[in-house]
Design a protein around this motif. Structure first.
Motif, PDB file in Angstrom:
ATOM      1  N   TRP A  81      92.267  28.127  -5.675  1.00 16.54           N
ATOM      2  CA  TRP A  81      93.502  27.286  -5.825  1.00 16.54           C
ATOM      3  C   TRP A  81      94.189  27.242  -5.043  1.00 16.54           C
ATOM      4  CZ3 TRP A  81      94.787  25.585 -11.143  1.00 16.54           C
ATOM      5  CH2 TRP A  81      94.387  26.391 -12.164  1.00 16.54           C
ATOM      6  N   GLU A  82      93.395  26.461  -4.250  1.00  9.55           N
ATOM      7  CA  GLU A  82      94.205  26.830  -2.498  1.00  9.55           C
ATOM      8  C   GLU A  82      95.278  25.746  -2.017  1.00  9.55           C
ATOM      9  OE1 GLU A  82      92.147  26.049   2.191  1.00  9.55           O
ATOM     10  OE2 GLU A  82      91.413  25.962   0.500  1.00  9.55           O
ATOM     11  N   ASN A  83      94.843  24.113  -2.646  1.00  5.29           N
ATOM     12  CA  ASN A  83      95.344  23.022  -3.203  1.00  5.29           C
ATOM     13  C   ASN A  83      95.944  23.172  -4.570  1.00  5.29           C
ATOM     14  OD1 ASN A  83      94.025  21.970  -0.286  1.00  5.29           O
ATOM     15  ND2 ASN A  83      92.580  22.137  -1.580  1.00  5.29           N
ATOM     16  N   GLY A  84      96.678  24.264  -5.281  1.00  7.69           N
ATOM     17  CA  GLY A  84      97.170  24.008  -6.388  1.00  7.69           C
ATOM     18  C   GLY A  84      96.732  23.321  -7.384  1.00  7.69           C
ATOM     19  N   GLY A  96     101.933  37.101   0.339  1.00  4.59           N
ATOM     20  CA  GLY A  96     101.923  37.632   1.568  1.00  4.59           C
ATOM     21  C   GLY A  96     103.405  39.728   1.422  1.00  4.59           C
ATOM     22  N   LEU A  97     103.238  39.850   0.594  1.00  5.80           N
ATOM     23  CA  LEU A  97     105.052  41.140   0.806  1.00  5.80           C
ATOM     24  C   LEU A  97     104.525  42.011   0.837  1.00  5.80           C
ATOM     25  CD1 LEU A  97     107.047  38.955  -2.505  1.00  5.80           C
ATOM     26  CD2 LEU A  97     107.694  39.123   0.047  1.00  5.80           C
ATOM     27  N   ASN A 108     100.968  39.488  -4.569  1.00  3.13           N
ATOM     28  CA  ASN A 108     102.272  38.760  -5.399  1.00  3.13           C
ATOM     29  C   ASN A 108     101.131  36.773  -5.377  1.00  3.13           C
ATOM     30  OD1 ASN A 108     103.777  41.275  -3.263  1.00  3.13           O
ATOM     31  ND2 ASN A 108     104.263  40.878  -5.711  1.00  3.13           N
ATOM     32  N   PRO A 109     100.437  36.398  -6.082  1.00  5.69           N
ATOM     33  CA  PRO A 109      99.851  35.778  -6.178  1.00  5.69           C
ATOM     34  C   PRO A 109     101.672  34.542  -6.350  1.00  5.69           C
ATOM     35  CG  PRO A 109      98.846  36.718  -7.341  1.00  5.69           C
ATOM     36  CD  PRO A 109     100.034  37.267  -7.580  1.00  5.69           C
ATOM     37  N   ILE A 110     101.303  33.173  -5.678  1.00  8.74           N
ATOM     38  CA  ILE A 110     101.398  31.897  -6.105  1.00  8.74           C
ATOM     39  C   ILE A 110     101.431  31.173  -6.386  1.00  8.74           C
ATOM     40  CG2 ILE A 110     102.723  30.198  -4.978  1.00  8.74           C
ATOM     41  CD1 ILE A 110     102.998  32.122  -1.975  1.00  8.74           C
ATOM     42  N   SER A 111     102.255  30.488  -7.450  1.00 10.60           N
ATOM     43  CA  SER A 111     102.393  29.498  -8.535  1.00 10.60           C
ATOM     44  C   SER A 111     101.130  28.469  -8.175  1.00 10.60           C
ATOM     45  CB  SER A 111     103.051  29.493  -9.408  1.00 10.60           C
ATOM     46  OG  SER A 111     102.835  28.715 -10.445  1.00 10.60           O
ATOM     47  N   PRO A 123     112.938  29.077   4.336  1.00  6.52           N
ATOM     48  CA  PRO A 123     111.488  29.306   3.443  1.00  6.52           C
ATOM     49  C   PRO A 123     111.364  29.999   2.327  1.00  6.52           C
ATOM     50  CG  PRO A 123     111.313  29.987   5.872  1.00  6.52           C
ATOM     51  CD  PRO A 123     112.933  29.045   4.999  1.00  6.52           C
ATOM     52  N   ASP A 124     110.354  29.792   1.297  1.00  3.29           N
ATOM     53  CA  ASP A 124     110.362  30.574   0.498  1.00  3.29           C
ATOM     54  C   ASP A 124     109.579  31.853   0.653  1.00  3.29           C
ATOM     55  OD1 ASP A 124     112.380  29.389  -1.143  1.00  3.29           O
ATOM     56  OD2 ASP A 124     110.982  27.722  -2.492  1.00  3.29           O
ATOM     57  N   TYR A 125     108.872  31.148   1.077  1.00  2.00           N
ATOM     58  CA  TYR A 125     107.609  32.302   1.776  1.00  2.00           C
ATOM     59  C   TYR A 125     107.019  32.025   2.964  1.00  2.00           C
ATOM     60  CZ  TYR A 125     107.334  30.918  -3.232  1.00  2.00           C
ATOM     61  OH  TYR A 125     107.463  30.892  -4.744  1.00  2.00           O
ATOM     62  N   PRO A 126     107.274  32.124   3.724  1.00  2.00           N
ATOM     63  CA  PRO A 126     107.197  32.892   5.345  1.00  2.00           C
ATOM     64  C   PRO A 126     105.881  33.702   5.691  1.00  2.00           C
ATOM     65  CG  PRO A 126     109.032  33.754   4.615  1.00  2.00           C
ATOM     66  CD  PRO A 126     108.973  33.376   3.547  1.00  2.00           C
ATOM     67  N   ASN A 127     105.549  34.390   5.223  1.00  2.00           N
ATOM     68  CA  ASN A 127     104.795  35.425   5.586  1.00  2.00           C
ATOM     69  C   ASN A 127     102.916  34.532   4.169  1.00  2.00           C
ATOM     70  OD1 ASN A 127     106.236  36.842   6.737  1.00  2.00           O
ATOM     71  ND2 ASN A 127     106.958  38.122   5.029  1.00  2.00           N
ATOM     72  N   ALA A 128     103.359  33.564   3.720  1.00  2.00           N
ATOM     73  CA  ALA A 128     102.504  33.988   2.833  1.00  2.00           C
ATOM     74  C   ALA A 128     100.697  33.840   3.311  1.00  2.00           C
ATOM     75  CB  ALA A 128     102.344  31.651   2.306  1.00  2.00           C
ATOM     76  N   ILE A 129     100.078  34.080   2.850  1.00  2.00           N
ATOM     77  CA  ILE A 129      98.577  34.367   3.865  1.00  2.00           C
ATOM     78  C   ILE A 129      97.599  34.213   2.962  1.00  2.00           C
ATOM     79  CG2 ILE A 129      98.612  36.152   2.669  1.00  2.00           C
ATOM     80  CD1 ILE A 129      96.974  37.678   5.257  1.00  2.00           C
ATOM     81  N   LEU A 130      96.610  33.257   2.340  1.00  2.00           N
ATOM     82  CA  LEU A 130      95.437  32.723   1.857  1.00  2.00           C
ATOM     83  C   LEU A 130      94.525  33.661   1.376  1.00  2.00           C
ATOM     84  CD1 LEU A 130      94.176  30.172   0.323  1.00  2.00           C
ATOM     85  CD2 LEU A 130      92.938  29.474   2.041  1.00  2.00           C
TER      86      LEU A 130
END
Length: 291
Positions: free
Chosen positions: A94-97, A150-151, A167-170, A201-208
């Motif tokens: 789901w890397e690109n949505g 990334g929480l 906490n997966p991002i939709s 930014p909503d997800y400043p710590n987002a990680i793949l």
């Protein structure tokens, strides 16, 4: 299901409910270790009465059963392509949505890994050999890729091996974060995404995350007469005779080397595995008449 599936699984003609017993509309299954549900019905084990109770493979192999499941040796290969009706999934992203999947188009070898069982609140990743209650089991590994907020500190520290759900991002948000519309979502794009327009930014710590998810397999059981391959023997995992073609990755399992390694090296291809079935008629031996 493919018409010729009986060629690939000794249990192909066994009725499902013989193993997956039902009770009050509950179908037998593996029970999550963290479950609080009291009505689960557990699937039968190989050594259940009426199944394979009492079968012996000799002292050495029977001793392995303290740490190894029967399926580990009796599922040496899994069918790819459309043998079972649909090609099994190999990976998803789901890397690109948007969902991208790959499939096993040919037969493949299951991954052998340590596991204590399944959980509702944990990802199915490999356990450590040193954890209490682990057993070596056969799995269909599916590599999953998704963005996480990334929480969770464990996810941030060990994103690809942590068992935390995180906490997966939709996917819809991930897709919306593609600011230049090229169909590729980068770390900078997802970390700078401001969906609520508050200038933060909503997800400043987002990680793949790239996680090998392990799904235990129990079908495609082989015997010496039926199956895609013969059951594993000693030299499939141990000894110089299996050099270069080992069925097991000892390093992945937490060992520096084959724990059965000897000096001088043992040729395990000479080891036979006897099978004794309770109540089985002894093999008759022809002899010359006494008179």
């Amino acid at each position: 299901m493919a018409e010729n599936y009986s060629e690939y699984d000794v249990h192909a003609n066994v009725n499902c409910v013989e193993c997956h017993e039902t009770d009050e509309h509950q179908i037998g299954r593996r029970i999550p270790l963290d479950s609080t549900h009291e009505d689960y019905v557990e699937v039968k084990s190989c050594d259940s009465e009426g199944c394979h109770a009492g079968i012996s493979h000799g002292g050495i192999v029977d001793a392995h059963l303290e740490t190894i499941e029967c399926e580990t040796c009796h599922i040496p290969m899994l069918p790819g392509g459309n043998i079972t009706g649909k090609a099994p999934i190999s990976s998803f992203s789901w890397e690109n949505g948007v969902l991208e999947e790959t499939y096993h188009e040919s037969n493949f070898t299951p991954t052998l890994a340590w596991s204590k069982g399944i959980y509702n609140e944990k990802l199915p990743v490999m356990a450590s050999k040193d954890e209490e209650g682990v057993k070596l089991k056969a799995f269909n590994p599916i590599n999953g890729v998704w963005w996480d907020e990334g929480l969770d500190q464990d996810v941030l520290t060990n994103p690809d091996n942590s068992s935390s759900l995180g906490n997966p991002i939709s996917p819809s948000i991930v897709k919306a974060a593609d600011s230049n519309g090229d169909g590729k979502v980068t770390s900078s794009e997802i970390r700078s995404y401001d969906g609520n327009l508050d200038k933060q930014p909503d997800y400043p710590n987002a990680i793949l995350r790239h996680v090998d998810l392990l799904y235990q397999v129990s079908h495609n059981i082989v015997s010496k007469d039926i199956g895609m391959s013969d059951p594993l023997k000693c030299d499939n995992c141990h000894g110089v005779s299996a050099s270069g073609s080992l069925h097991v990755n000892w390093t992945l399992l937490g060992y520096d080397k084959d724990p059965a390694e000897t000096t001088p090296p043992t040729n395990f291809s000479a080891k036979e595995i006897p099978v004794t079935i309770p109540g089985q008629k002894p093999v008759e031996v022809e002899r010359e008449p006494a008179f």
